[in-house]
Design a protein around this motif. Structure first.
Motif, short mmCIF file in Angstrom:
data_model
loop_
_atom_site.label_atom_id
_atom_site.label_comp_id
_atom_site.label_asym_id
_atom_site.label_seq_id
_atom_site.Cartn_x
_atom_site.Cartn_y
_atom_site.Cartn_z
N GLY A 24 -44.78 -14.16 11.49
CA GLY A 24 -45.40 -13.88 10.21
C GLY A 24 -44.45 -13.47 9.13
O GLY A 24 -44.82 -13.40 7.96
N HIS A 25 -43.18 -13.15 9.44
CA HIS A 25 -42.22 -12.75 8.42
C HIS A 25 -41.61 -13.98 7.75
O HIS A 25 -41.47 -15.03 8.38
N SER A 26 -41.23 -13.80 6.50
CA SER A 26 -40.70 -14.92 5.70
C SER A 26 -39.28 -14.63 5.26
O SER A 26 -38.94 -13.47 4.94
N TYR A 27 -38.44 -15.72 5.22
CA TYR A 27 -37.03 -15.62 4.82
C TYR A 27 -36.65 -16.85 4.02
O TYR A 27 -37.38 -17.86 4.01
N CYS A 28 -35.47 -16.74 3.39
CA CYS A 28 -34.92 -17.94 2.78
C CYS A 28 -34.54 -18.91 3.91
O CYS A 28 -34.05 -18.49 4.98
N MET A 29 -34.74 -20.20 3.67
CA MET A 29 -34.41 -21.22 4.67
C MET A 29 -32.96 -21.10 5.11
O MET A 29 -32.64 -21.09 6.31
N ASN A 30 -32.08 -20.94 4.16
CA ASN A 30 -30.65 -20.88 4.45
C ASN A 30 -30.28 -19.59 5.19
O ASN A 30 -29.48 -19.61 6.12
#
Length: 548
Positions: A24-30
């Motif tokens: 459920g956590h979100s990050y930058c793709m890179n």
């Protein structure tokens, strides 16, 4: 919307090409790609925040909704605000590694004893060694965990000296002391705190129940006060109507009697006036006869005119001092005076009853224990001559009673005829205290209802349900109620103090659903006898004192 919601916890910047992993956590793709590529243990990836492990590397797909929201934030110029929101303020814990303007710390490490922002905290998420460190909420008191002597982390606790120590302290100045690990001591103390919490929670529940009872008490007070005011107004209105009715009755009787007496007087007056007219007529005829010069005519008319008709005897009219209805005025005045006396006496009782209303929960700690505390409730007691047995002599303004030969008291319905007993003149309510001193064989100090029997059968104090008595003999004390006796221990003395808490008994009576107070309440003899009058039975002499 909180801008931090759209910030990557790895680069601490707004999300770029945001992806959401299965936890459920979100990050930058890179950012997340580089992080996972740097994992030393291949084929095992974890979330930098919640540390959930994925045995199979998740496929990263751009989250278009988040991407659109981030673009909107950029357009509204909140990116700068997002960065400012991350900087530490005076009340915040600052990152220990930031140079220049420091960011807010996200976590504090109990092993490193340093606080980190999200950027500098990243090694603790992916480094196998740092993953074992204990991370806690940001704290400004990390330096308190350092031993000032050895500059080491204090991981031990000395139970002997009750202080935290480091390992070097345990083999140095605390050698031979009872030492355990800080974690073990924490576990023990936490167990104690859990017990304390349970006690506190129980007390909270008890207090909440008490608050609820007090709320109910407030409602009961208001309801009782409203009902009492309503009933009192009704009673006083009825009393006023009764007085007005009696006034009308007296007025009607006076007017009726006035009419009767005036009619009787006028009737007698008319008779007298009629007799006066007849006498005047007779007087004129006699005068005419006397003035007649003809002797023959005089002698001829004399027999018929000389005889007088019966006259009203003036002695039948009772001539007496005028009083008429003055006696009625005196009688009404006497009623007024008696009513004033009754109202004055009863009004004092009513006022005392109102001012002594007590609805608070009883507090044993608030009960008086010393004589000085009892004297705060002192009441002056006098004896009622109308209740004294004829073998009792009252003196010292009715504050002393002595057994003696039979006295010639007038008959009174309140007088005790069977036993040498007497009641107080004062009714006793609320809290009050008095002391009794006697000489001779003994005395019975009692409390009773005013309507106790006055004849021999049923009037002996303590031998009926109308009185509670303490029989004070030379060497023993006995509590008596309803003909049931209970021995009471106490020092030998010719004085006894009596403390009455009428309200406490009323509360107990309510709790017992109206059951009468029985011999099991022997401890209440001095403390909380339900009563309205002090009463005594004499063997020799009694003297209430106030105070000694």
């Amino acid at each position: 919307m909180d801008p931090e919601t759209f910030t990557c916890s790895i680069c601490l910047d707004l999300l770029k090409d945001p992806v959401t992993i299965p936890c459920g956590h979100s990050y930058c793709m890179n950012c997340i790609t580089k992080l996972w590529n740097g994992e030393k243990v291949k084929k095992i990836q974890s979330c930098p925040q919640c540390r959930q492990i994925f045995t199979v590397r998740p496929v990263l797909v751009k989250n278009t909704i988040l991407a659109n929201l981030v673009e909107e934030l950029k357009k509204t110029g909140l990116q700068a605000a997002t960065a400012d929101h991350c900087y530490a303020g005076p009340e915040d814990v600052a990152c220990g590694l930031c140079i220049g303007r420091k960011l807010k710390a996200r976590k504090s490490c109990l092993i490193c004893l340093t606080s980190y922002c999200e950027k500098h905290l990243k090694p603790h998420y992916y480094s196998p060694t740092l993953k074992e460190h204990k991370l806690v909420e940001p704290s400004k008191k990390l330096q308190e965990n350092i031993c000032s002597r050895h500059d080491e982390v204090m991981k031990m606790f000395c139970r002997t000296d009750q202080q935290s120590i480091c390992y070097l302290c345990s083999v140095d100045e605390h050698k031979g002391h009872d030492t355990v690990s800080a974690a073990a001591e924490r576990t023990e103390r936490q167990r104690e705190l859990e017990v304390s919490r349970q006690n506190i929670q129980q007390r909270i529940q008890d207090r909440e129940k008490d608050v609820k009872l007090l709320q109910q008490e407030v409602e009961a007070i208001n309801q009782s006060a409203d009902q009492t005011v309503e009933h009192s107004e009704k009673i006083f209105t009825e009393l006023i109507h009764l007085i007005q009715k009696r006034s009308s009755d007296v007025k009607r009787q006076i007017r009726s009697q006035q009419e009767t007496e005036v009619s009787r007087v006028k009737e007698l007056q008319e008779k007298l006036e009629q007799e006066i007219a007849e006498l005047k007529k007779k007087d004129a005829e006699l005068k005419q006869l006397i003035d007649t010069e003809d002797h023959i005519q005089f002698l001829h008319n004399y027999p018929s005119l000389s005889a007088l008709s019966e006259s009203t005897d003036s002695s039948s009219i009772n001539i007496r001092p005028l009083s008429y209805f003055e006696d009625v005025t005196a009688a009404v005045s006497e009623v007024r005076d008696k009513l004033q006396d009754i109202l004055r006496e009863e009004w004092t009782k009513i006022s005392l009853t109102v001012t002594e209303v007590d609805v608070l929960l009883s507090d044993p700690q608030a009960e008086p224990k010393t004589r000085a505390e009892f004297l705060k409730y002192s009441r002056e007691i006098t004896l009622d001559p109308n209740t004294a047995n004829t073998y009792l002599l009252l003196s010292e303004e009715n504050r002393k009673a002595t057994s003696t030969k039979k006295q010639s008291y007038s008959d009174h319905p309140d007088r005790f005829t069977g036993w040498w007993q007497v009641l107080s003149r004062q009714s006793l309510t609320g809290r009050c205290y008095w002391e009794v001193e006697w000489r001779g064989g003994g005395i019975i100090v009692a409390a009773a209802y005013k309507n106790i029997s006055r004849v021999e059968t049923g009037c002996w104090f303590g031998h009926n349900d109308k009185s509670w008595a303490l029989d004070c003999l030379k060497n023993s004390y006995t509590f008596q109620y309803n003909n049931i006796q209970t021995r009471v221990s106490g020092p030998r003395s010719s004085r006894v103090g009596v403390y009455l808490d009428h309200r406490a008994v009323r509360r107990r009576g309510a709790e017992r659903e109206g059951n009468q107070l029985g011999p099991t309440a022997v401890r209440l003899v001095i403390k909380t006898c339900v009563c309205v009058y002090l009463c005594i039975v004499h063997f020799t002499e009694y003297h209430p004192t106030f105070p000694f």
